[in-house]
Motif scaffolding. Structure first.
Motif, PDB file in Angstrom:
ATOM      1  N   GLU A   1       0.847  -1.192   0.000  1.00  0.00           N
ATOM      2  CA  GLU A   1       0.000   0.000   0.000  1.00  0.00           C
ATOM      3  C   GLU A   1       0.885   1.245   0.000  1.00  0.00           C
ATOM      4  OE1 GLU A   1      -1.603   1.521   3.339  1.00  0.00           O
ATOM      5  OE2 GLU A   1      -0.234   0.592   4.747  1.00  0.00           O
ATOM      6  N   PHE A   2       0.225   2.404  -0.029  1.00  0.00           N
ATOM      7  CA  PHE A   2       0.978   3.639  -0.218  1.00  0.00           C
ATOM      8  C   PHE A   2       1.763   4.066   1.020  1.00  0.00           C
ATOM      9  CE2 PHE A   2       1.552   8.250  -0.567  1.00  0.00           C
ATOM     10  CZ  PHE A   2       2.290   8.271  -1.748  1.00  0.00           C
ATOM     11  N   ALA A   3       1.275   3.733   2.207  1.00  0.00           N
ATOM     12  CA  ALA A   3       2.041   4.089   3.403  1.00  0.00           C
ATOM     13  C   ALA A   3       3.424   3.456   3.369  1.00  0.00           C
ATOM     14  CB  ALA A   3       1.286   3.653   4.660  1.00  0.00           C
ATOM     15  N   THR A   4       3.513   2.248   2.810  1.00  0.00           N
ATOM     16  CA  THR A   4       4.807   1.584   2.669  1.00  0.00           C
ATOM     17  C   THR A   4       5.649   2.279   1.604  1.00  0.00           C
ATOM     18  OG1 THR A   4       3.571  -0.455   3.102  1.00  0.00           O
ATOM     19  CG2 THR A   4       5.888  -0.668   2.518  1.00  0.00           C
ATOM     20  N   VAL A   5       5.026   2.653   0.504  1.00  0.00           N
ATOM     21  CA  VAL A   5       5.728   3.411  -0.542  1.00  0.00           C
ATOM     22  C   VAL A   5       6.385   4.651   0.053  1.00  0.00           C
ATOM     23  CG1 VAL A   5       5.398   4.821  -2.619  1.00  0.00           C
ATOM     24  CG2 VAL A   5       4.255   2.612  -2.421  1.00  0.00           C
ATOM     25  N   PHE A   6       5.666   5.290   0.949  1.00  0.00           N
ATOM     26  CA  PHE A   6       6.124   6.578   1.477  1.00  0.00           C
ATOM     27  C   PHE A   6       7.357   6.448   2.352  1.00  0.00           C
ATOM     28  CE2 PHE A   6       5.152  10.886   3.305  1.00  0.00           C
ATOM     29  CZ  PHE A   6       5.161  11.533   2.087  1.00  0.00           C
ATOM     30  N   ILE A   7       7.625   5.251   2.899  1.00  0.00           N
ATOM     31  CA  ILE A   7       8.873   5.051   3.642  1.00  0.00           C
ATOM     32  C   ILE A   7      10.062   5.300   2.727  1.00  0.00           C
ATOM     33  CG2 ILE A   7      10.303   3.373   4.865  1.00  0.00           C
ATOM     34  CD1 ILE A   7       7.769   1.956   5.683  1.00  0.00           C
ATOM     35  N   GLY A   8      10.011   4.740   1.528  1.00  0.00           N
ATOM     36  CA  GLY A   8      11.085   4.976   0.570  1.00  0.00           C
ATOM     37  C   GLY A   8      11.144   6.412   0.101  1.00  0.00           C
ATOM     38  N   VAL A   9       9.980   7.021  -0.087  1.00  0.00           N
ATOM     39  CA  VAL A   9       9.925   8.416  -0.548  1.00  0.00           C
ATOM     40  C   VAL A   9      10.593   9.343   0.452  1.00  0.00           C
ATOM     41  CG1 VAL A   9       8.397  10.329  -1.100  1.00  0.00           C
ATOM     42  CG2 VAL A   9       7.875   8.039  -1.965  1.00  0.00           C
ATOM     43  N   ILE A  10      10.232   9.223   1.735  1.00  0.00           N
ATOM     44  CA  ILE A  10      10.799  10.142   2.728  1.00  0.00           C
ATOM     45  C   ILE A  10      12.281   9.856   2.960  1.00  0.00           C
ATOM     46  CG2 ILE A  10       8.579  10.518   3.861  1.00  0.00           C
ATOM     47  CD1 ILE A  10       9.437   8.666   6.087  1.00  0.00           C
ATOM     48  N   SER A  11      12.713   8.608   2.740  1.00  0.00           N
ATOM     49  CA  SER A  11      14.135   8.299   2.913  1.00  0.00           C
ATOM     50  C   SER A  11      14.987   9.083   1.927  1.00  0.00           C
ATOM     51  CB  SER A  11      14.373   6.798   2.720  1.00  0.00           C
ATOM     52  OG  SER A  11      13.698   6.048   3.700  1.00  0.00           O
ATOM     53  N   VAL A  12      14.460   9.305   0.731  1.00  0.00           N
ATOM     54  CA  VAL A  12      15.192  10.050  -0.296  1.00  0.00           C
ATOM     55  C   VAL A  12      14.913  11.545  -0.207  1.00  0.00           C
ATOM     56  CG1 VAL A  12      15.459  10.381  -2.795  1.00  0.00           C
ATOM     57  CG2 VAL A  12      15.278   8.072  -1.851  1.00  0.00           C
ATOM     58  N   LEU A  13      13.645  11.930  -0.163  1.00  0.00           N
ATOM     59  CA  LEU A  13      13.295  13.346  -0.228  1.00  0.00           C
ATOM     60  C   LEU A  13      13.466  14.077   1.092  1.00  0.00           C
ATOM     61  CD1 LEU A  13      10.090  13.342  -2.492  1.00  0.00           C
ATOM     62  CD2 LEU A  13      12.489  13.638  -3.138  1.00  0.00           C
ATOM     63  N   PHE A  14      13.170  13.430   2.216  1.00  0.00           N
ATOM     64  CA  PHE A  14      13.223  14.099   3.515  1.00  0.00           C
ATOM     65  C   PHE A  14      14.526  13.838   4.259  1.00  0.00           C
ATOM     66  CE2 PHE A  14       8.314  14.250   4.233  1.00  0.00           C
ATOM     67  CZ  PHE A  14       8.174  14.890   3.019  1.00  0.00           C
ATOM     68  N   PHE A  15      15.049  12.606   4.146  1.00  0.00           N
ATOM     69  CA  PHE A  15      16.239  12.245   4.909  1.00  0.00           C
ATOM     70  C   PHE A  15      17.523  12.395   4.110  1.00  0.00           C
ATOM     71  CE2 PHE A  15      13.254   9.070   7.184  1.00  0.00           C
ATOM     72  CZ  PHE A  15      12.693  10.108   7.918  1.00  0.00           C
TER      73      PHE A  15
END
Length: 462
Positions: free
Chosen positions: A53-67
């Motif tokens: 689901e998308f909440a899992t997708v967002f872990i990868g997204v924030i790792s790149v964009l936020f972290f």
């Protein structure tokens, strides 16, 4: 239960058994042998579907964009954090067939009957309100992108389905996850292939360093281990004779593969430019062809419903595990509705800034789960060496049973973690404020401290 008349040998007839379309009546009490059914294999899709689901997708997204991590750095952090969280999920699932009670009831071994009220109450809020809100928001945005329906009515449509599945109960939850699994797996794998085709795997964030790595690790571990307080909720109906190796293997594999693969797809998608004003779901599907983008939006909705069926169910089960004597008895099904309404209100409030809210929420989960897990695993290890299952099972219902070392270790672990908090909007701990390169070491410190402290205090207290 329906029992045979005295003096006869007629078999016991289960009232719930393996019926799918029947409202489960059990709460936090032990499941009788006559009601036990199923096999460990069902734990594979039960723990895989909710994470596609998308909440899992967002872990990868924030790792790149936020972290600030590059794709390969983010992938390493995600895989490591997820593997550790999935391993403990499998180990804890063993106690379902063993004792037949939810995970929060088993916590009474570690914290005592009254002391266990604290972690049970926290998990009820995190599962039934926090996680329910997070996943409902992603589903609402997906439905909004797919149909053009405004976010609020989209949210309301989604939560009705989620609450209904949790209301019916255990068997229906397992069955829903079983049939959702192949649909979600095929759609997200197609989206992953297309995403990697367009992704810039040598790109991504810059300057994340060890601090960014620890933040991404904590987020991934917190996401995977965030399911640990639910572990036996879905294995407690298994027969006592269920194969132990498979009872560990299937939930661990289902959780690890689903989270790791989907989160890495999210990290790859974050290397693809998206419009600044795009919603999170629209940004993820923007580079996909129209037909596949629509399928992914449908899968995001289905995945969120899969996750929240577990969240609202386990949130209610955690409240029943409080063991409080109230003037009015609140059944599990009623508590599902109450939790769902509270989670809907929280989701409504976070519609305007879902990304930042989710980032902070992921880290907060790791802050409390790590000390809790440290105590629970030490207790589980020592318990198996010092008493029989029958002796321990009797203690679960003993209201006079106390275990102050467990509660003390949990509270001290959480308290010491506070100066380590990082990446929160309203509070940053002393350590990351002065040494930002350390990132967020809260989960690691909290786990080791609480586990070690409990081992020492437990031995000293006898």
């Amino acid at each position: 239960m329906t029992t045979a008349p005295a003096g006869t040998t007629a078999p016991i007839t289960p009232e719930y058994g393996d019926r799918v379309i029947a409202v489960e009546t059990a709460g936090s009490e032990p499941i009788p042998d006559a009601e036990r059914h199923g096999s460990p294999l069902q734990l594979l899709w039960t723990w895989a579907s909710p994470n596609i689901e998308f909440a899992t997708v967002f872990i990868g997204v924030i790792s790149v964009l936020f972290f600030g991590l590059g794709f390969w750095q983010a992938t390493a952090a995600i895989v490591l954090g997820t593997a550790l969280g999935a391993l403990t999920q499998g180990v804890l699932s063993l106690d379902g067939p063993r004792f037949g009670v939810p995970q929060m009831v088993i916590g009474r071994f570690s914290f005592g009957y009254l002391g266990n009220i604290l972690p049970s109450g926290v998990n009820g809020l995190v599962a039934g309100v926090g996680w329910f809100a997070v996943n409902s928001v992603s589903a609402a945005f997906a439905l909004n992108t797919l149909t053009g329906l405004r976010p609020l009515p989209s949210l309301l449509l989604v939560v009705v389905a989620e609450i209904l599945i949790g209301f019916i109960g255990h068997n229906f939850v397992h069955t829903f996850e079983k049939y959702a699994f192949p649909v979600l797996a095929v759609i997200f794998l197609l989206a992953g292939v297309w995403t990697f085709k367009d992704a810039h795997l040598d790109g991504g964030g810059a300057g994340g360093g060890i601090g960014g790595f620890l933040l991404a690790f904590s987020a991934a571990w917190g996401y995977a281990a965030g399911w640990n307080p639910y572990a036996t909720d879905y294995s407690r109906y298994l027969p006592r004779t269920a194969n132990k190796f498979r009872t560990v293997l299937y939930p661990a594999v289902g959780l690890f593969v689903s989270v790791a693969v989907v989160a890495v797809i999210g990290a790859a998608s974050a290397t693809i430019a998206a419009p600044e004003d795009a919603t999170p779901t629209a940004a993820f599907t923007g580079h996909l062809p129209g037909w596949l983008g629509d399928l992914v939006l449908i899968a995001i909705i289905l995945g969120a419903v899969s996750a929240n069926a577990l969240n609202v169910y386990s949130g209610a089960i955690s409240i029943t595990a409080l063991g409080l004597e109230l003037p009015v008895r609140l059944s599990r099904s009623v508590l599902v509705v109450v939790s769902g309404i509270a989670g809907t209100a929280a989701a409504w409030a976070s519609l305007s800034d879902a990304g930042a809210a989710y980032e902070a929420f992921l880290l907060v989960i790791a802050y409390w789960v790590a000390p809790w897990l440290g105590v629970v695993l030490v207790e589980r290890w020592t318990r198996s060496r010092t008493a029989t299952d029958e002796e321990r099972a009797r203690r679960l219902g003993d209201r006079s049973y106390t275990n102050w070392p467990g509660l003390a270790a949990l509270l001290i672990g959480v308290a010491v973690s506070v100066p380590l908090f990082s990446n929160q909007e309203k509070y940053v701990g002393w350590v990351p404020e002065h040494y930002p390169s350390f990132g967020d070491s809260t989960p690691l410190v909290g786990f080791v401290l609480s586990a070690g402290l409990y081992a020492v205090l437990r031995r000293r207290s006898g």
